[in-house]
Structures are given as C-alpha cells and as structure tokens.
Design a protein around this motif. Structure first.
Motif, short mmCIF file in Angstrom:
data_model
loop_
_atom_site.label_atom_id
_atom_site.label_comp_id
_atom_site.label_asym_id
_atom_site.label_seq_id
_atom_site.Cartn_x
_atom_site.Cartn_y
_atom_site.Cartn_z
N ASP A 55 0.81 -1.22 0.00
CA ASP A 55 0.00 0.00 0.00
C ASP A 55 0.84 1.27 0.00
O ASP A 55 0.42 2.31 -0.51
CB ASP A 55 -0.91 0.04 1.24
CG ASP A 55 -1.94 -1.05 1.23
OD1 ASP A 55 -2.66 -1.17 0.22
OD2 ASP A 55 -2.03 -1.79 2.22
N LEU A 56 2.02 1.20 0.63
CA LEU A 56 2.88 2.38 0.78
C LEU A 56 4.33 1.95 0.70
O LEU A 56 4.75 1.04 1.42
CB LEU A 56 2.63 3.06 2.13
CG LEU A 56 3.60 4.17 2.53
CD1 LEU A 56 3.45 5.39 1.63
CD2 LEU A 56 3.40 4.56 3.99
N ALA A 84 -1.53 2.82 -4.91
CA ALA A 84 -0.66 2.88 -3.73
C ALA A 84 0.21 4.13 -3.78
O ALA A 84 0.40 4.75 -4.83
CB ALA A 84 0.21 1.63 -3.64
N THR A 85 0.75 4.48 -2.63
CA THR A 85 1.53 5.70 -2.47
C THR A 85 3.02 5.40 -2.34
O THR A 85 3.40 4.45 -1.67
CB THR A 85 1.06 6.47 -1.21
OG1 THR A 85 -0.33 6.79 -1.36
CG2 THR A 85 1.83 7.75 -1.01
N LEU A 87 6.36 7.48 -1.01
CA LEU A 87 6.94 8.67 -0.39
C LEU A 87 8.44 8.55 -0.56
O LEU A 87 9.07 7.65 0.00
CB LEU A 87 6.58 8.78 1.09
CG LEU A 87 7.29 9.89 1.87
CD1 LEU A 87 7.10 11.26 1.24
CD2 LEU A 87 6.84 9.89 3.32
N PHE A 130 4.25 7.56 -12.57
CA PHE A 130 3.72 7.85 -11.25
C PHE A 130 3.03 9.21 -11.33
O PHE A 130 3.47 10.09 -12.08
CB PHE A 130 4.83 7.94 -10.19
CG PHE A 130 5.36 6.62 -9.74
CD1 PHE A 130 4.78 5.96 -8.66
CD2 PHE A 130 6.44 6.02 -10.36
CE1 PHE A 130 5.26 4.74 -8.21
CE2 PHE A 130 6.94 4.81 -9.93
CZ PHE A 130 6.35 4.17 -8.85
N GLU A 133 1.83 13.84 -6.50
CA GLU A 133 0.75 14.57 -5.81
C GLU A 133 1.25 15.80 -5.07
O GLU A 133 0.55 16.78 -4.96
CB GLU A 133 0.04 13.63 -4.85
CG GLU A 133 -0.67 12.52 -5.59
CD GLU A 133 -1.70 11.82 -4.73
OE1 GLU A 133 -1.64 11.93 -3.49
OE2 GLU A 133 -2.56 11.16 -5.31
N VAL A 145 5.63 12.96 -2.85
CA VAL A 145 4.56 11.97 -2.70
C VAL A 145 3.99 11.71 -4.08
O VAL A 145 3.61 12.64 -4.79
CB VAL A 145 3.46 12.48 -1.76
CG1 VAL A 145 2.31 11.48 -1.67
CG2 VAL A 145 4.03 12.77 -0.37
N ALA A 146 3.94 10.41 -4.44
CA ALA A 146 3.43 10.04 -5.76
C ALA A 146 2.54 8.81 -5.61
O ALA A 146 2.67 8.04 -4.65
CB ALA A 146 4.58 9.75 -6.71
N ARG A 147 1.66 8.63 -6.57
CA ARG A 147 0.77 7.45 -6.60
C ARG A 147 1.06 6.62 -7.84
O ARG A 147 1.38 7.15 -8.90
CB ARG A 147 -0.69 7.89 -6.64
CG ARG A 147 -1.16 8.46 -5.34
CD ARG A 147 -2.58 8.05 -5.05
NE ARG A 147 -3.04 8.74 -3.86
CZ ARG A 147 -2.92 8.26 -2.63
NH1 ARG A 147 -2.37 7.10 -2.45
NH2 ARG A 147 -3.34 8.94 -1.60
N LYS A 148 0.87 5.33 -7.66
CA LYS A 148 0.94 4.43 -8.80
C LYS A 148 -0.35 4.60 -9.58
O LYS A 148 -1.43 4.50 -9.02
CB LYS A 148 1.09 2.97 -8.33
CG LYS A 148 1.08 1.97 -9.47
CD LYS A 148 1.20 0.56 -8.96
CE LYS A 148 1.07 -0.43 -10.10
NZ LYS A 148 1.20 -1.82 -9.63
N THR A 149 -0.23 4.87 -10.87
CA THR A 149 -1.42 5.06 -11.69
C THR A 149 -1.85 3.76 -12.33
O THR A 149 -1.12 2.80 -12.38
CB THR A 149 -1.15 6.10 -12.78
OG1 THR A 149 -0.01 5.70 -13.54
CG2 THR A 149 -0.90 7.46 -12.19
#
Length: 149
Positions: A55-56, A84-85, A87, A130, A133, A145-149
C-alpha cells in the motif's frame, strides 16, 4: 522509521529492506518486540515482495545510492497495489552550487551514484508513470509523494 510506524500503527505490516546485513540486524534488534515487522537483506533492483501487495513504499534517504534509479522505480511500481503511495525522501540538491559541492565532497565519502533536485525526482517519477501529488523541501530533504497510476 519502521519502529515508530509499527509501534504506533500496529494493525499494519511493515517490511524493511537494505543491502547491508548490519543495518538489517540493527533494525531487527530494535523491532524485536514488534510482531508486525519483517526485514530482508536485498537489492532494490529485485525486491523480495510479491507483485501488487504493498500500500505504501517509503524510500528514505537511499535513492541517491541506487546505481540504476529506473530499475528501482520499476520495482517500486511492481510491488505497489494500484493507487498505492510512494513517499520518496532524499537529500535535496536544488541549486547548482549545492549539487557541485555534494558531487565533489560528499559523493566519494558515501558512495552515492547521483544527487537529485526535487524537480529531477519529480521528472523521474513522471517518466515511470507515477502521478506526483506533492513535493516539498524540509530540512534539506526533498519529500515527494506520488501514486501508482
């Protein structure tokens, strides 16, 4: 970092990975009383984690040590669940003079492969799809901070 997270958020599971046996042994010792941690000596280029289970991902002050940042980002993305994030915290070398000083003074001492500006980190993340954010600099570190697309 894992000790604090695992102690304060005990319902989650935490996995620590490092290339150094010594660092892993220190972490295991520190977290010996916690049941929600595990540690592995492994390379970021081949994480011992199943695909899409995390998740992170927290990468703390290690990215500049990675010989191949593209493979590292591919591995992060592989183990992360959709949405998921990530960092990413790494020293921020956002001016030419700081980057030059680090390259010529710090790099030989700590075996860094490259130093990145916050903008360069964001560009690398975007190249690997990614979604960035947020980004900030705090105490001479980039926090991205980035998210999986």
């Amino acid at each position: 970092m894992i000790y604090r997270l695992a102690k304060n958020y005990s319902k989650s599971q935490y996995i620590g990975i490092d290339l150094s046996d010594e660092m892993i042994e220190k972490a295991k010792h520190k977290c010996a009383t916690l049941r929600n941690t595990s540690f592995h000596v492994a390379s970021v280029n081949a994480l011992p984690i199943q695909t899409e289970t995390i998740d992170l991902v927290l990468c703390m002050e290690a990215f500049h040590h990675f010989e191949d940042p593209h493979t590292a980002l591919q591995e992060f993305k592989r183990v992360m669940k959709p949405g998921a994030t990530l960092l990413l915290v790494d020293p921020a070398f956002n001016s030419r003079i700081w980057k030059w000083l680090a390259t010529h003074t710090l790099r030989p001492l700590e075996f860094a492969h490259a130093y990145y500006s916050t903008r360069e980190l964001k560009t690398l993340l975007a190249e690997h799809n990614f979604s960035v954010e947020s980004s900030d600099v705090y105490w001479l570190n980039s926090f991205v901070v980035a998210r999986k697309t």
